[in-house]
Motif scaffolding. Structure first.
Motif, PDB file in Angstrom:
ATOM      1  N   VAL A  69       6.540  -7.721  -5.086  1.00 37.98           N
ATOM      2  CA  VAL A  69       6.231  -7.796  -6.466  1.00 37.98           C
ATOM      3  C   VAL A  69       6.888  -8.008  -7.623  1.00 37.98           C
ATOM      4  CG1 VAL A  69       3.972  -6.091  -5.721  1.00 37.98           C
ATOM      5  CG2 VAL A  69       6.072  -5.117  -6.401  1.00 37.98           C
ATOM      6  N   PRO A  70       6.449  -7.984  -9.063  1.00 37.38           N
ATOM      7  CA  PRO A  70       7.777  -8.648  -9.297  1.00 37.38           C
ATOM      8  C   PRO A  70       8.759  -6.485  -9.802  1.00 37.38           C
ATOM      9  CG  PRO A  70       5.582  -9.568 -10.381  1.00 37.38           C
ATOM     10  CD  PRO A  70       5.082  -8.344  -9.042  1.00 37.38           C
ATOM     11  N   ARG A  71       9.994  -6.470  -9.966  1.00 38.52           N
ATOM     12  CA  ARG A  71      10.654  -5.475 -10.248  1.00 38.52           C
ATOM     13  C   ARG A  71      11.153  -5.665 -11.976  1.00 38.52           C
ATOM     14  NH1 ARG A  71      11.515  -1.092  -6.762  1.00 38.52           N
ATOM     15  NH2 ARG A  71      11.339  -2.272  -4.231  1.00 38.52           N
ATOM     16  N   ASP A  72      10.417  -6.442 -12.490  1.00 38.69           N
ATOM     17  CA  ASP A  72      10.886  -6.892 -14.485  1.00 38.69           C
ATOM     18  C   ASP A  72       9.824  -5.698 -15.242  1.00 38.69           C
ATOM     19  OD1 ASP A  72       8.874  -8.220 -13.815  1.00 38.69           O
ATOM     20  OD2 ASP A  72      10.140 -10.038 -15.128  1.00 38.69           O
ATOM     21  N   ASN A  73       9.181  -5.020 -14.494  1.00 38.43           N
ATOM     22  CA  ASN A  73       8.394  -4.313 -15.580  1.00 38.43           C
ATOM     23  C   ASN A  73       7.751  -2.841 -15.417  1.00 38.43           C
ATOM     24  OD1 ASN A  73       7.306  -4.291 -13.291  1.00 38.43           O
ATOM     25  ND2 ASN A  73       4.971  -5.251 -13.618  1.00 38.43           N
ATOM     26  N   GLY A  74       8.812  -2.348 -15.014  1.00 38.43           N
ATOM     27  CA  GLY A  74       8.960  -0.921 -14.967  1.00 38.43           C
ATOM     28  C   GLY A  74       7.743  -0.201 -13.927  1.00 38.43           C
ATOM     29  N   VAL A  75       7.210  -1.140 -13.374  1.00 41.07           N
ATOM     30  CA  VAL A  75       6.017  -0.700 -12.045  1.00 41.07           C
ATOM     31  C   VAL A  75       7.255  -0.470 -10.645  1.00 41.07           C
ATOM     32  CG1 VAL A  75       4.633  -0.566 -11.356  1.00 41.07           C
ATOM     33  CG2 VAL A  75       4.546  -1.866 -13.941  1.00 41.07           C
ATOM     34  N   LEU A  76       6.375   0.876 -10.446  1.00 42.06           N
ATOM     35  CA  LEU A  76       7.594   0.960  -9.048  1.00 42.06           C
ATOM     36  C   LEU A  76       6.586   0.359  -7.781  1.00 42.06           C
ATOM     37  CD1 LEU A  76       9.996   3.886  -8.777  1.00 42.06           C
ATOM     38  CD2 LEU A  76       9.885   1.843  -9.005  1.00 42.06           C
ATOM     39  N   PRO A  77       6.392   0.229  -6.693  1.00 43.76           N
ATOM     40  CA  PRO A  77       5.419  -0.535  -5.345  1.00 43.76           C
ATOM     41  C   PRO A  77       5.153   1.231  -5.163  1.00 43.76           C
ATOM     42  CG  PRO A  77       7.810  -1.294  -5.374  1.00 43.76           C
ATOM     43  CD  PRO A  77       7.822  -1.006  -6.712  1.00 43.76           C
ATOM     44  N   PHE A  78       4.290   0.896  -4.960  1.00 39.52           N
ATOM     45  CA  PHE A  78       3.639   2.831  -4.552  1.00 39.52           C
ATOM     46  C   PHE A  78       2.716   2.179  -3.104  1.00 39.52           C
ATOM     47  CE2 PHE A  78       0.597   5.542  -3.793  1.00 39.52           C
ATOM     48  CZ  PHE A  78       0.670   6.997  -4.409  1.00 39.52           C
ATOM     49  N   LEU A  79       3.464   3.009  -2.518  1.00 41.10           N
ATOM     50  CA  LEU A  79       2.934   3.111  -0.899  1.00 41.10           C
ATOM     51  C   LEU A  79       2.845   4.178  -0.468  1.00 41.10           C
ATOM     52  CD1 LEU A  79       3.125   1.907   1.952  1.00 41.10           C
ATOM     53  CD2 LEU A  79       5.499   2.860   2.738  1.00 41.10           C
ATOM     54  N   LEU A  80       1.465   5.019   0.225  1.00 37.86           N
ATOM     55  CA  LEU A  80       0.677   6.215   0.629  1.00 37.86           C
ATOM     56  C   LEU A  80       0.905   6.216   2.343  1.00 37.86           C
ATOM     57  CD1 LEU A  80      -0.944   8.270   0.653  1.00 37.86           C
ATOM     58  CD2 LEU A  80      -2.845   6.976   0.047  1.00 37.86           C
ATOM     59  N   ILE A  81       1.378   6.825   2.993  1.00 36.17           N
ATOM     60  CA  ILE A  81       1.794   6.943   4.713  1.00 36.17           C
ATOM     61  C   ILE A  81       1.178   8.433   4.959  1.00 36.17           C
ATOM     62  CG2 ILE A  81       2.893   4.477   4.671  1.00 36.17           C
ATOM     63  CD1 ILE A  81       5.108   6.760   4.334  1.00 36.17           C
ATOM     64  N   ASP A  82       1.290   8.225   6.266  1.00 39.24           N
ATOM     65  CA  ASP A  82       0.791   9.578   6.576  1.00 39.24           C
ATOM     66  C   ASP A  82       2.075  10.572   6.988  1.00 39.24           C
ATOM     67  OD1 ASP A  82       2.274   9.231   9.276  1.00 39.24           O
ATOM     68  OD2 ASP A  82       0.107   8.244  10.069  1.00 39.24           O
ATOM     69  N   GLY A  83       2.593  11.352   7.397  1.00 37.15           N
ATOM     70  CA  GLY A  83       3.388  12.428   7.052  1.00 37.15           C
ATOM     71  C   GLY A  83       4.196  12.129   8.606  1.00 37.15           C
ATOM     72  N   HIS A  84       4.284  12.028   9.653  1.00 36.54           N
ATOM     73  CA  HIS A  84       5.379  11.531  10.298  1.00 36.54           C
ATOM     74  C   HIS A  84       6.215  11.420  10.302  1.00 36.54           C
ATOM     75  CE1 HIS A  84       6.646   8.899  13.610  1.00 36.54           C
ATOM     76  NE2 HIS A  84       6.070   8.717  14.108  1.00 36.54           N
ATOM     77  N   GLY A  85       7.411  11.747  11.167  1.00 36.84           N
ATOM     78  CA  GLY A  85       8.446  12.530  11.358  1.00 36.84           C
ATOM     79  C   GLY A  85       9.354  10.974  10.831  1.00 36.84           C
ATOM     80  N   SER A  86       9.546   9.906  10.939  1.00 34.79           N
ATOM     81  CA  SER A  86      10.158   9.015  10.417  1.00 34.79           C
ATOM     82  C   SER A  86      10.024   9.026   9.054  1.00 34.79           C
ATOM     83  CB  SER A  86       9.744   7.691  11.219  1.00 34.79           C
ATOM     84  OG  SER A  86       8.253   7.274  10.225  1.00 34.79           O
ATOM     85  N   ARG A  87       9.262   9.467   8.002  1.00 36.67           N
ATOM     86  CA  ARG A  87       8.790   9.191   6.897  1.00 36.67           C
ATOM     87  C   ARG A  87      10.351  10.566   5.991  1.00 36.67           C
ATOM     88  NH1 ARG A  87       5.727   6.282   9.494  1.00 36.67           N
ATOM     89  NH2 ARG A  87       2.897   6.513   8.724  1.00 36.67           N
ATOM     90  N   LEU A  88      10.294  11.229   6.758  1.00 34.58           N
ATOM     91  CA  LEU A  88      11.466  12.447   6.239  1.00 34.58           C
ATOM     92  C   LEU A  88      13.033  11.709   6.716  1.00 34.58           C
ATOM     93  CD1 LEU A  88       9.656  16.558   6.484  1.00 34.58           C
ATOM     94  CD2 LEU A  88      10.010  14.234   4.742  1.00 34.58           C
ATOM     95  N   ASP A  89      13.487  10.847   6.930  1.00 28.59           N
ATOM     96  CA  ASP A  89      14.280  10.044   7.925  1.00 28.59           C
ATOM     97  C   ASP A  89      15.414   9.898   7.297  1.00 28.59           C
ATOM     98  OD1 ASP A  89      16.628   7.730   8.705  1.00 28.59           O
ATOM     99  OD2 ASP A  89      15.153   9.143  10.640  1.00 28.59           O
TER     100      ASP A  89
END
Length: 691
Positions: free
Chosen positions: A320-340
């Motif tokens: 996705v373009p990164r020059d418009n101030g919009v951040l890519p949004f990712l929704l995931i579950d709470g698996h331990g790898s997310r807090l690595d």
């Protein structure tokens, strides 16, 4: 001709109505109340409930008289009971309210989390984070929308979900990911699609199945637009990289292009979709070709490092373009790898920030797009069918009939196309979960329990009670709550209500706790997805969460360094003790410990001890001397103490059975630190009650 009135308690012909009509509405309320607290009742329990409800009441006498007049019953008034006949008619009369069906097992932890209030908080928090990322906007007034996000009146039949003050502005920046654990073995594969096989009467058909065990994980990425974004496959391997023939896969049923006389062939002409080496499904998104990504881990599951590599690849491809101030949004579950730490560092780093949010723990089957019937359900069904066909083809061609790692990519390609590339089905899965449009759709789900409002008059000293009637009843009567199953069931419902009250009070207390979130995390034993969500944090860029993680990591590092120093000091002390003994007595191969006392033998044994497998040190002096002689040829420990020593010698072994002088004080300190560092197993998080 069927009689339409045969199930009615009020018959069309002359005759008194059954007195049970007065209590059935109350019985229904108890049945539905027990279902709400996830303790559904069975047919025998409902029959017993009815009999206990009328036992010893005037209603039982009325029912006895009714039976005597209608069916000439000779049963005593105090023994009259309802049975299977009443049950059949009761269910038929109330078919719009009740049904008899199979029960779904519901995990206790999931029950603690799948509450209306918890999901309402999740929506409020994540919608606000979407606005912060620039992928959604907050409206001046709430609106109703249809499935496509178009505003509609409240009474419009096309209305989908609840009223919302949020609306997506860049759905192409919103992504969902949910890993699915798979295996080449077919031992646990179910019978997909309700298939039935023809067989000889009295026998059971048996189908050949592969039992070769190769776990792998498929991680599909889907956009809020409904488009498939990427297929990620994670193999189980201890190697640093996935073998090339695993990454490419081998489709044994596609002929080789330009095969030489000696049976060899070039690799490159046989690469690609529909060829010998298919290389997994390729997705097209925003005009970018995204290949199937393959990684490996010792367990075959996701890790923080793999998540970082995936997002790095997306950023390299300019997903996705990164020059418009919009951040890519990712929704995931709470698996331990997310807090690595490596994952947290990457998604919050300048130049490649991602807005990553976690949904409610243990409620993933409701809110995760990947768990929908359109995606995961179809994927597993197609994968099972593909494995059956692969095994049959291998058998026909005389190939080895097991399913191995090189078969995974062709299987995943077939299943991914069947399960994750249906854009319209994916859009429905997204909208049904309230992620586009932002309609809080799941708050209408029947499995979400909303805590009932409490009344001021919540207790009574009466031995009878009147349960609020359903809309179908005209009157209520007192039922027996003094004995039998009625008081037991009512107590269970009241107990569940009290637990709900305590839960809601705990949530309010956490949210109004005097202090910052980082201060709350200081009194939390471990920072998990459960701890985050319980404190109202869903985004992994929350400054106070990151501060708490940084402090925890620093504390852990300091403790590890302190532990290494203590263990190194203890090791050096043991070396010094033996040097002193050798200075005093000479070489142990000469004196053979003849003049050693009990403590001196103990020092030498601790010096030579390998670990816990050596067992407890003998108490008898002669036994200690004998063991010293046995261990003379063992390698002596080196004075240096590096990271390799920590890994090779677990703290539980280094600290075991030290019985010599001042070493005890070292052991106590080491053991305390080791327990704090390594003694707690990792999991997704505690229940809400525990938090």
């Amino acid at each position: 001709m069927k009689n339409p009135d045969k199930h009615k308690l009020e018959s069309m012909h002359p005759g008194a109505p059954s007195p049970l009509q007065q209590v059935e509405a109350q019985i229904i309320e108890i049945i539905l109340g027990m279902q709400k607290i996830r303790q559904p009742m069975t047919k025998p329990e409902v029959i017993k409930l009815m009999n206990d409800a009328i036992k010893g009441t005037p209603l039982q006498e009325e029912f006895a008289e009714y039976k005597k007049k209608r069916v000439h019953s000779t049963v005593d008034d105090d023994e009259v009971e309802v049975g299977n006949g009443w049950w059949s008619h009761f269910l038929a009369r109330n078919k719009t309210l009740l049904a008899s069906t199979k029960c779904e097992r519901f995990a206790i932890n999931r029950a603690d989390w799948t509450r209306y209030e918890t999901f309402e908080d999740m929506y409020n928090a994540i919608y606000a984070e979407m606005v912060d990322a620039g992928v959604a906007e907050k409206l001046e007034r709430p609106i109703f929308t249809d499935r496509d996000g178009n505003e509609v009146p409240e009474d419009d039949p096309a209305r989908h979900g609840l009223e919302s003050e949020y609306r997506t502005t860049h759905p192409e920046y919103i992504f969902f990911a949910d890993e699915t654990g798979c295996n080449t073995s077919q031992k646990k594969d179910g019978n997909f699609g309700g298939r039935k096989f023809i067989c000889k009467k009295g026998t059971k058909p048996q189908q050949q199945a592969s039992t070769t065990d190769h776990p792998f994980t498929v991680l599909p990425f889907t956009s809020a637009t409904g488009e498939a974004v990427c297929c990620v496959v994670i193999f189980q391997s201890n190697s640093d990289a996935v073998p090339l023939h695993w990454t490419s896969g081998i489709d044994h049923f596609v002929p080789v292009i330009a095969e030489a006389e000696d049976g060899t062939h070039e690799f490159e002409p046989n690469m690609g979709d529909g060829k010998r080496y298919p290389f997994g499904p390729t997705c097209q998104y925003n005009g970018i070709e995204i290949p199937c990504l393959t990684y490996c881990s010792p367990s075959g599951g996701i890790t923080g490092e793999i998540l970082v590599m995936i997002l790095k690849k997306f950023d390299e491809l300019k997903l996705v373009p990164r020059d418009n101030g919009v951040l890519p949004f990712l929704l995931i579950d709470g698996h331990g790898s997310r807090l690595d730490p490596s994952f947290l560092e990457y998604i919050n780093g300048e130049g490649h920030k991602w807005k990553v949010c976690l949904g409610v723990p243990y409620g993933t089957s409701l809110w995760q797009v990947g768990d929908s019937e359109q995606q995961n359900g179809n994927y597993k069904m197609v994968l099972s069918e593909a494995k059956d066909k692969l095994l049959l083809k291998k058998s026909d061609l005389g190939l080895p009939r097991g399913i191995g790692p090189t078969d995974i990519i062709p299987l995943v390609t077939t299943a991914f196309v069947g399960g994750f590339t249906n854009t319209e089905g994916n859009r429905h899965a997204v909208s049904d979960r309230g992620w586009n449009p932002l309609n809080r759709r799941l708050l209408q789900h029947p499995s979400l329990r909303r805590a009932p409002a409490r009344t001021e008059n919540a207790s009574s000293t009466s031995t009878t009670t009147t349960v609020p009637p359903s809309s179908t009843s005209a009157a209520t009567v007192d039922i027996n709550v003094n004995e039998g199953s009625v008081p037991v069931l009512l107590d269970r419902m009241l107990d569940r209500r009290e637990k709900d009250d305590r839960h809601n009070a705990a949530v309010r207390k956490r949210r109004t706790f005097a202090g910052s979130i980082s201060q709350r995390f200081k009194v939390t034993k471990r920072i998990t997805a459960g701890a985050l969500v319980a404190n109202g944090v869903h985004a992994l860029d929350n400054p106070e969460f990151l501060k708490a993680v940084s402090e925890r990591n620093k504390e852990k590092k300091d403790k590890e360094e302190r532990l290494v120093k203590k263990r190194s000091a203890l090791k050096q002390r043991r070396i010094d003790d033996v040097k002193e003994l050798r200075t005093k007595f000479g070489d142990e191969r000469v004196h053979r410990f003849r003049d050693f006392n009990k403590d001196q033998c103990g020092k030498y044994l601790q010096y030579k001890k390998k670990g816990k497998e050596d067992g407890k040190m003998p108490d008898d002096l002669e036994e200690r001397r004998a063991r010293c002689c046995q261990w003379i040829d063992r390698p002596s420990p080196t004075p240096s103490f590096d990271e390799g020593d920590v890994g090779d010698t677990p703290d539980s072994e280094v600290d075991a059975d030290i019985e010599v002088g001042d070493a005890d004080e070292f052991d106590d300190a080491i053991d305390d630190d080791a327990r704090e560092l390594f003694g707690v197993k990792d999991d997704e998080g505690p229940s809400v009650e525990a938090l």
